[in-house]
Write a protein that holds these residues in place. Sequence first.
Motif, PDB file in Angstrom:
ATOM      1  N   SER A 278       0.840  -1.189   0.000  1.00  0.00           N
ATOM      2  CA  SER A 278       0.000   0.000   0.000  1.00  0.00           C
ATOM      3  C   SER A 278       0.875   1.238   0.000  1.00  0.00           C
ATOM      4  CB  SER A 278      -0.894  -0.003   1.247  1.00  0.00           C
ATOM      5  OG  SER A 278      -1.772  -1.108   1.218  1.00  0.00           O
ATOM      6  N   VAL A 279       0.482   2.200  -0.823  1.00  0.00           N
ATOM      7  CA  VAL A 279       1.246   3.429  -0.948  1.00  0.00           C
ATOM      8  C   VAL A 279       0.283   4.565  -1.220  1.00  0.00           C
ATOM      9  CG1 VAL A 279       1.637   3.070  -3.419  1.00  0.00           C
ATOM     10  CG2 VAL A 279       3.240   4.473  -2.106  1.00  0.00           C
ATOM     11  N   GLN A 280       0.644   5.756  -0.829  1.00  0.00           N
ATOM     12  CA  GLN A 280      -0.182   6.914  -1.113  1.00  0.00           C
ATOM     13  C   GLN A 280       0.079   7.420  -2.523  1.00  0.00           C
ATOM     14  OE1 GLN A 280       0.500   9.718   2.161  1.00  0.00           O
ATOM     15  NE2 GLN A 280      -1.466   9.052   3.002  1.00  0.00           N
ATOM     16  N   ALA A 281      -0.895   8.083  -3.070  1.00  0.00           N
ATOM     17  CA  ALA A 281      -0.758   8.661  -4.408  1.00  0.00           C
ATOM     18  C   ALA A 281       0.484   9.545  -4.460  1.00  0.00           C
ATOM     19  CB  ALA A 281      -2.003   9.469  -4.755  1.00  0.00           C
ATOM     20  N   GLY A 282       1.200   9.410  -5.562  1.00  0.00           N
ATOM     21  CA  GLY A 282       2.457  10.135  -5.715  1.00  0.00           C
ATOM     22  C   GLY A 282       3.670   9.347  -5.272  1.00  0.00           C
TER      23      GLY A 282
ATOM     24  N   TYR B 273       3.619 -18.157 -19.690  1.00  0.00           N
ATOM     25  CA  TYR B 273       3.745 -18.420 -18.264  1.00  0.00           C
ATOM     26  C   TYR B 273       3.270 -17.216 -17.465  1.00  0.00           C
ATOM     27  CZ  TYR B 273       6.860 -21.970 -20.170  1.00  0.00           C
ATOM     28  OH  TYR B 273       7.384 -23.004 -20.897  1.00  0.00           O
ATOM     29  N   TRP B 274       2.481 -17.506 -16.449  1.00  0.00           N
ATOM     30  CA  TRP B 274       1.969 -16.476 -15.537  1.00  0.00           C
ATOM     31  C   TRP B 274       2.381 -16.826 -14.127  1.00  0.00           C
ATOM     32  CZ3 TRP B 274      -1.113 -12.266 -17.016  1.00  0.00           C
ATOM     33  CH2 TRP B 274      -1.525 -12.263 -18.353  1.00  0.00           C
ATOM     34  N   GLY B 275       2.859 -15.819 -13.409  1.00  0.00           N
ATOM     35  CA  GLY B 275       3.115 -16.019 -11.999  1.00  0.00           C
ATOM     36  C   GLY B 275       1.909 -15.596 -11.179  1.00  0.00           C
ATOM     37  N   LYS B 276       1.926 -15.914  -9.912  1.00  0.00           N
ATOM     38  CA  LYS B 276       0.910 -15.391  -9.004  1.00  0.00           C
ATOM     39  C   LYS B 276       1.177 -13.914  -8.812  1.00  0.00           C
ATOM     40  CE  LYS B 276       0.049 -19.689  -6.533  1.00  0.00           C
ATOM     41  NZ  LYS B 276       0.032 -20.375  -5.214  1.00  0.00           N
ATOM     42  N   GLY B 277       0.131 -13.148  -8.671  1.00  0.00           N
ATOM     43  CA  GLY B 277       0.275 -11.710  -8.639  1.00  0.00           C
ATOM     44  C   GLY B 277       0.657 -11.161  -7.285  1.00  0.00           C
ATOM     45  N   THR B 278       0.989  -9.879  -7.311  1.00  0.00           N
ATOM     46  CA  THR B 278       1.246  -9.139  -6.080  1.00  0.00           C
ATOM     47  C   THR B 278       0.379  -7.885  -6.115  1.00  0.00           C
ATOM     48  OG1 THR B 278       2.978  -8.175  -4.675  1.00  0.00           O
ATOM     49  CG2 THR B 278       3.256  -7.879  -7.041  1.00  0.00           C
ATOM     50  N   LEU B 279      -0.297  -7.612  -4.998  1.00  0.00           N
ATOM     51  CA  LEU B 279      -1.286  -6.542  -4.955  1.00  0.00           C
ATOM     52  C   LEU B 279      -0.626  -5.199  -4.664  1.00  0.00           C
ATOM     53  CD1 LEU B 279      -4.240  -5.568  -4.896  1.00  0.00           C
ATOM     54  CD2 LEU B 279      -4.278  -6.180  -2.451  1.00  0.00           C
ATOM     55  N   VAL B 280      -0.965  -4.227  -5.503  1.00  0.00           N
ATOM     56  CA  VAL B 280      -0.544  -2.839  -5.299  1.00  0.00           C
ATOM     57  C   VAL B 280      -1.796  -2.017  -5.029  1.00  0.00           C
ATOM     58  CG1 VAL B 280       0.450  -0.806  -6.395  1.00  0.00           C
ATOM     59  CG2 VAL B 280       1.505  -3.051  -6.744  1.00  0.00           C
ATOM     60  N   THR B 281      -1.817  -1.316  -3.915  1.00  0.00           N
ATOM     61  CA  THR B 281      -2.946  -0.470  -3.550  1.00  0.00           C
ATOM     62  C   THR B 281      -2.443   0.950  -3.382  1.00  0.00           C
ATOM     63  OG1 THR B 281      -4.004  -2.312  -2.393  1.00  0.00           O
ATOM     64  CG2 THR B 281      -4.815  -0.096  -1.914  1.00  0.00           C
ATOM     65  N   VAL B 282      -3.028   1.861  -4.152  1.00  0.00           N
ATOM     66  CA  VAL B 282      -2.638   3.264  -4.101  1.00  0.00           C
ATOM     67  C   VAL B 282      -3.820   4.060  -3.552  1.00  0.00           C
ATOM     68  CG1 VAL B 282      -1.734   5.227  -5.381  1.00  0.00           C
ATOM     69  CG2 VAL B 282      -1.172   2.897  -6.109  1.00  0.00           C
ATOM     70  N   SER B 283      -3.604   4.731  -2.459  1.00  0.00           N
ATOM     71  CA  SER B 283      -4.674   5.496  -1.825  1.00  0.00           C
ATOM     72  C   SER B 283      -4.503   6.982  -2.128  1.00  0.00           C
ATOM     73  CB  SER B 283      -4.673   5.255  -0.328  1.00  0.00           C
ATOM     74  OG  SER B 283      -3.425   5.614   0.236  1.00  0.00           O
ATOM     75  N   SER B 284      -5.652   7.643  -2.205  1.00  0.00           N
ATOM     76  CA  SER B 284      -5.624   9.086  -2.534  1.00  0.00           C
ATOM     77  C   SER B 284      -5.450   9.934  -1.289  1.00  0.00           C
ATOM     78  CB  SER B 284      -6.899   9.468  -3.256  1.00  0.00           C
ATOM     79  OG  SER B 284      -8.018   9.161  -2.458  1.00  0.00           O
TER      80      SER B 284
END
Length: 123
Positions: free
Chosen positions: A10-14, A112-123
């Motif tokens: 999780s990361v903030q916008a910017g 080939y596809w790997g399992k994903g990693t979630l990216v969450t960007v908050s405003s």
Amino acid sequence: VQLQASGGGSVQAGGSLRLSCAVSGRLFSIYATGWFRRAPGQEREFVAAVTWNDGDIVYADSMKGRLTISRDNVKNMMYLQMISLKPEDTAVYYCVAGPTLRMDMDTSAVDYWGKGTLVTVSS
């Protein structure tokens, strides 16, 4: 070929994040590796790709200028540096491998596809 993505969070916008992908298995069969993403309720979307041996690169137009894809074919790793992240970048990011650099033109060419990693960007 096995692909394992990591580095999401999780990361903030910017803000910025660096995703990593560990690549293993029959590496001699890989021509290119790359990243796709799927946002909630959206179709899968191409992000970037790089050829494993030569380092040729293609980026999605929608994210160009905010991405740097790289690979280290000694460590068998691929990376995606993302800057100036926006809430609309929130998605599960998948690392992939296939026989063509232009995965944006032909997503069916990804082998080939790997399992994903979630990216969450908050405003």
